[in-house]
Design an enzyme around this catalytic site. Structure first.
Site, PDB file in Angstrom:
ATOM      1  N   HIS A 114       0.884  -1.176   0.000  1.00  0.00           N
ATOM      2  CA  HIS A 114       0.000   0.000   0.000  1.00  0.00           C
ATOM      3  C   HIS A 114       0.921   1.225   0.000  1.00  0.00           C
ATOM      4  O   HIS A 114       2.014   1.172   0.571  1.00  0.00           O
ATOM      5  CB  HIS A 114      -0.816   0.118   1.285  1.00  0.00           C
ATOM      6  CG  HIS A 114      -1.745  -1.002   1.606  1.00  0.00           C
ATOM      7  ND1 HIS A 114      -1.344  -2.153   2.220  1.00  0.00           N
ATOM      8  CD2 HIS A 114      -3.093  -1.104   1.450  1.00  0.00           C
ATOM      9  CE1 HIS A 114      -2.396  -2.933   2.418  1.00  0.00           C
ATOM     10  NE2 HIS A 114      -3.476  -2.331   1.961  1.00  0.00           N
ATOM     11  N   ASP A 117       2.262   2.001   3.412  1.00  0.00           N
ATOM     12  CA  ASP A 117       3.235   1.070   4.011  1.00  0.00           C
ATOM     13  C   ASP A 117       4.651   1.526   3.715  1.00  0.00           C
ATOM     14  O   ASP A 117       5.572   1.240   4.474  1.00  0.00           O
ATOM     15  CB  ASP A 117       3.171  -0.346   3.412  1.00  0.00           C
ATOM     16  CG  ASP A 117       1.797  -0.941   3.381  1.00  0.00           C
ATOM     17  OD1 ASP A 117       0.990  -0.582   4.241  1.00  0.00           O
ATOM     18  OD2 ASP A 117       1.536  -1.770   2.480  1.00  0.00           O
ATOM     19  N   GLU A 245     -10.914  -6.966  -3.777  1.00  0.00           N
ATOM     20  CA  GLU A 245     -10.686  -8.003  -2.766  1.00  0.00           C
ATOM     21  C   GLU A 245     -11.908  -8.079  -1.839  1.00  0.00           C
ATOM     22  O   GLU A 245     -12.101  -7.219  -0.988  1.00  0.00           O
ATOM     23  CB  GLU A 245      -9.415  -7.669  -1.972  1.00  0.00           C
ATOM     24  CG  GLU A 245      -9.060  -8.750  -0.979  1.00  0.00           C
ATOM     25  CD  GLU A 245      -7.718  -8.504  -0.300  1.00  0.00           C
ATOM     26  OE1 GLU A 245      -6.777  -8.030  -0.969  1.00  0.00           O
ATOM     27  OE2 GLU A 245      -7.623  -8.781   0.902  1.00  0.00           O
ATOM     28  N   GLU A 281      -9.062 -13.958  -0.554  1.00  0.00           N
ATOM     29  CA  GLU A 281      -8.257 -14.219   0.651  1.00  0.00           C
ATOM     30  C   GLU A 281      -8.964 -15.270   1.499  1.00  0.00           C
ATOM     31  O   GLU A 281     -10.156 -15.169   1.781  1.00  0.00           O
ATOM     32  CB  GLU A 281      -8.069 -12.902   1.419  1.00  0.00           C
ATOM     33  CG  GLU A 281      -7.265 -13.064   2.692  1.00  0.00           C
ATOM     34  CD  GLU A 281      -6.771 -11.732   3.258  1.00  0.00           C
ATOM     35  OE1 GLU A 281      -6.440 -10.833   2.461  1.00  0.00           O
ATOM     36  OE2 GLU A 281      -6.732 -11.607   4.482  1.00  0.00           O
ATOM     37  N   HIS A 284     -10.920 -14.069   4.540  1.00  0.00           N
ATOM     38  CA  HIS A 284     -12.115 -13.306   4.156  1.00  0.00           C
ATOM     39  C   HIS A 284     -13.228 -14.255   3.737  1.00  0.00           C
ATOM     40  O   HIS A 284     -14.403 -14.028   4.055  1.00  0.00           O
ATOM     41  CB  HIS A 284     -11.801 -12.353   3.005  1.00  0.00           C
ATOM     42  CG  HIS A 284     -10.787 -11.298   3.336  1.00  0.00           C
ATOM     43  ND1 HIS A 284     -10.415 -10.321   2.446  1.00  0.00           N
ATOM     44  CD2 HIS A 284     -10.067 -11.065   4.467  1.00  0.00           C
ATOM     45  CE1 HIS A 284      -9.506  -9.517   3.003  1.00  0.00           C
ATOM     46  NE2 HIS A 284      -9.274  -9.968   4.225  1.00  0.00           N
ATOM     47  N   ASP A 309      -4.766 -13.945  -1.864  1.00  0.00           N
ATOM     48  CA  ASP A 309      -4.061 -13.576  -0.637  1.00  0.00           C
ATOM     49  C   ASP A 309      -4.083 -14.824   0.239  1.00  0.00           C
ATOM     50  O   ASP A 309      -5.150 -15.257   0.690  1.00  0.00           O
ATOM     51  CB  ASP A 309      -4.754 -12.400   0.078  1.00  0.00           C
ATOM     52  CG  ASP A 309      -4.247 -11.055  -0.405  1.00  0.00           C
ATOM     53  OD1 ASP A 309      -3.443 -11.031  -1.362  1.00  0.00           O
ATOM     54  OD2 ASP A 309      -4.639 -10.031   0.175  1.00  0.00           O
ATOM     55  N   ASP A 320     -10.327 -11.713  11.507  1.00  0.00           N
ATOM     56  CA  ASP A 320      -9.330 -11.919  10.468  1.00  0.00           C
ATOM     57  C   ASP A 320      -7.953 -12.068  11.123  1.00  0.00           C
ATOM     58  O   ASP A 320      -7.237 -11.082  11.282  1.00  0.00           O
ATOM     59  CB  ASP A 320      -9.384 -10.676   9.555  1.00  0.00           C
ATOM     60  CG  ASP A 320      -8.684 -10.876   8.231  1.00  0.00           C
ATOM     61  OD1 ASP A 320      -8.277 -12.008   7.943  1.00  0.00           O
ATOM     62  OD2 ASP A 320      -8.553  -9.895   7.494  1.00  0.00           O
ATOM     63  N   ASP A 322      -5.358 -13.628  10.005  1.00  0.00           N
ATOM     64  CA  ASP A 322      -4.262 -13.492   9.025  1.00  0.00           C
ATOM     65  C   ASP A 322      -3.033 -14.326   9.378  1.00  0.00           C
ATOM     66  O   ASP A 322      -1.901 -13.822   9.328  1.00  0.00           O
ATOM     67  CB  ASP A 322      -3.828 -12.011   8.911  1.00  0.00           C
ATOM     68  CG  ASP A 322      -4.759 -11.180   8.029  1.00  0.00           C
ATOM     69  OD1 ASP A 322      -5.467 -11.756   7.198  1.00  0.00           O
ATOM     70  OD2 ASP A 322      -4.752  -9.943   8.190  1.00  0.00           O
ATOM     71  N   ASP A 352      -0.660 -12.468   2.551  1.00  0.00           N
ATOM     72  CA  ASP A 352      -1.287 -11.422   3.370  1.00  0.00           C
ATOM     73  C   ASP A 352      -1.469 -12.054   4.754  1.00  0.00           C
ATOM     74  O   ASP A 352      -2.570 -12.359   5.197  1.00  0.00           O
ATOM     75  CB  ASP A 352      -2.625 -10.990   2.765  1.00  0.00           C
ATOM     76  CG  ASP A 352      -3.175  -9.749   3.448  1.00  0.00           C
ATOM     77  OD1 ASP A 352      -2.609  -9.352   4.485  1.00  0.00           O
ATOM     78  OD2 ASP A 352      -4.167  -9.189   2.957  1.00  0.00           O
TER      79      ASP A 352
HETATM   80  C1  XUL Z   1      -7.439  -6.631   4.874  1.00  0.00           C
HETATM   81  C2  XUL Z   1      -6.679  -7.046   3.689  1.00  0.00           C
HETATM   82  C3  XUL Z   1      -5.871  -5.986   3.025  1.00  0.00           C
HETATM   83  C4  XUL Z   1      -5.820  -6.080   1.544  1.00  0.00           C
HETATM   84  C5  XUL Z   1      -5.104  -4.952   0.865  1.00  0.00           C
HETATM   85  O1  XUL Z   1      -8.126  -7.643   5.481  1.00  0.00           O
HETATM   86  O2  XUL Z   1      -6.685  -8.196   3.314  1.00  0.00           O
HETATM   87  O3  XUL Z   1      -4.588  -6.036   3.553  1.00  0.00           O
HETATM   88  O4  XUL Z   1      -5.217  -7.267   1.129  1.00  0.00           O
HETATM   89  O5  XUL Z   1      -5.624  -3.716   1.196  1.00  0.00           O
HETATM   90 CO    CO Z   2      -5.733  -9.189   1.767  1.00  0.00          CO
END
Ligand code: XUL
Ligand code: CO
Length: 450
Positions: A114, A117, A245, A281, A284, A309, A320, A322, A352
């Site tokens: 991003h 970042d 996404e 993702e 998600h 992702d 989430d 992650d 991610d």
């Molecule tokens: C948030 C997410 C983000 C996107 C990019 O849950 O997955 O990091 O991948 O904005």
């Molecule tokens: Co993501």
């Protein structure tokens, strides 16, 4: 110690001196070589492409270098050198140095970022954009030196408080304009860096309560915004894919890009289903009440599968988390659906995923990425067996064979009316015979491929 292009020297952040290599499944770790790839043999050909091309791994900037290890109750636990006080642009350059060290160490061919970042926000958008561009120049040089490529760029349209009520879906058009200006900068930078995709994740594009939300207007705003992005893509000649996404919630209570089905309907409504695909993702998908495989298969069926992702959620926790993927059967089924959807194409497998907050050693970043890459490679080999053995595809083909008959095709091609179908059922005294779905046999068969 390591040279940097300015001639200054800085201490190495990771203890691994060399790029990790493939040693095969029998690799035995030692003090000299604690970590090597057992399955990720990047030049090995799997179903006509090298593993490197089938997997297209990417390291993400935000979790691995941006995030400091906070949680809602705790302060940053990682204390990375570039998070300490100092000149923010010098810190951003140090962060870029270490990021490229990691890409090189784990031999990841791609990265993702991003705008926020990679460079600090300035006093005005012009200043912020210029700072992003300065780090973009650093990236261009490092990409040239290392051969690492950009899988995708994206704009952070959710952290700053100006976006608390949404970016494109904000009640204030000036916020929409600000977001547009931010996306223009990152889309152009992504294009200049040869990025393969551009991603839009709408973390604040949704609402907390309908009492203060005009849902109909917000959807129209979001459609207009996405059209502007696509128009600009064509104007500047960007050949990458534009990807949405999906995520159903978090941080917003209800997010408009809920899941693949919802995104497809939205794209159709705005004439964008041929222009925009999805970046899916795992965590998600789970939050939306789907498996990852479901989302991939649906996107594949609708012709909008773009990229992945990679991460995993926690069965016990409803948010989430992650986490780095580490479940072989789950990832093997994921890779099987990716191959069935035609492969990863211009997309890739972007981690991610973030370390757990207690994994505070720099080398934890190396272990997390390398072991996740090896797991995905191993999963790809399982998926290859699933396809090559042919029993699963054959089962599907046989199960639906009736639809390939003349009568089945005539129905699908619109050659039979409801009247005709009803007459035929009566005339032939049709009584369809149910057949077993054989789920347990198929699940057993899948286990035999591991
Ligand atoms: C948030 C997410 C983000 C996107 C990019 O849950 O997955 O990091 O991948 O904005
Ligand atoms: Co993501």
């Amino acid at each position: 110690m390591k040279n940097d292009p300015s001639g200054a020297r800085r201490p190495a952040y990771f203890s691994f001196p060399n790029t990790l290599v493939y040693r095969g499944p029998d690799f035995v770790p030692s003090a000299q070589e604690p970590l090597a790839y057992r399955y990720y043999d990047k030049k090995r050909v799997v179903l006509g492409k090298t593993m490197e091309e089938q997997l297209r791994f990417a390291v993400c900037y935000w979790h691995s270098f941006g995030w400091g290890g906070t949680d809602p109750f705790g302060e940053p636990s990682f204390r990375r050198p570039w998070h300490a006080a100092g000149d923010p642009m010098a810190q951003a350059e140090l962060k870029a140095d270490v990021a490229f060290d990691l890409f090189r160490l784990v031999d990841a061919p791609f990265f993702t970022f991003h705008d926020r970042d990679i460079a600090p926000e300035g006093a005005t958008l012009a200043e912020s954009n210029a700072q992003v561009r300065r780090i973009g120049d650093v990236f261009a040089r490092k990409m040239q030196e290392t051969g690492v490529r950009l899988l995708w760029g994206t704009a952070n349209l959710f952290s700053n408080r100006r976006y608390m009520a949404g970016a494109a879906t904000n009640p204030d058009p000036e916020v929409f304009m600000y977001a547009a200006a931010q996306v223009k900068n990152v889309l152009e930078l992504t294009h200049e860096l040869g990025g393969a995709n551009y991603v839009l994740w709408g973390g604040r594009e949704g609402y907390e309560t309908l009492l203060n939300t005009d849902l109909k207007r917000e959807l129209a705003q979001l459609g207009r915004f996405l059209n502007l992005v696509v128009e600009h893509k064509h104007k500047i000649g960007f050949k990458g894919q534009i990807l949405i996404e999906p995520k159903p919630a978090e941080p917003t209570k209800h997010q408009y890009d809920y899941d693949v089905g919802t995104v497809y309907g939205f794209l159709k409504a705005h004439g964008l289903e041929k222009e925009v695909k999805v970046n899916l993702e795992q965590n998600h998908a789970l939050l939306a009440g789907h498996t990852f495989e479901h989302e991939i298969a649906l996107a594949g069926a609708l012709g909008i599968f773009g990229s992945l992702d990679m991460n995993r959620g926690d069965e016990m926790l409803g948010w989430d988390t992650d986490q780095f993927p580490n479940n072989l059967p789950q990832v093997a089924l994921t890779m099987y659906e990716v191959l069935k959807a035609g492969g990863i194409g211009q997309g890739g497998l972007n981690f991610d995923a973030k370390l757990r907050r207690q994994s505070i050693d720099p080398d934890d970043l190396v272990w997390a990425h390398a072991t996740a890459m090896d797991l995905c490679a191993r999963a790809l080999l399982v998926a290859e067996r699933m396809l090559n053995d042919g029993a699963l595809p054959r089962h599907l083909q046989e199960r639906y064979a009736g639809w390939d008959s003349a009568s089945g095709r005539a129905i699908l091609q619109g050659q039979r009316s409801l009247d005709e179908l009803a007459r035929e059922v009566e005339a032939r005294k049709l009584e369809p015979q149910p057949r077993s779905g054989q789920q347990e046999r198929l699940e057993h068969l899948v286990n035999s491929y591991f």
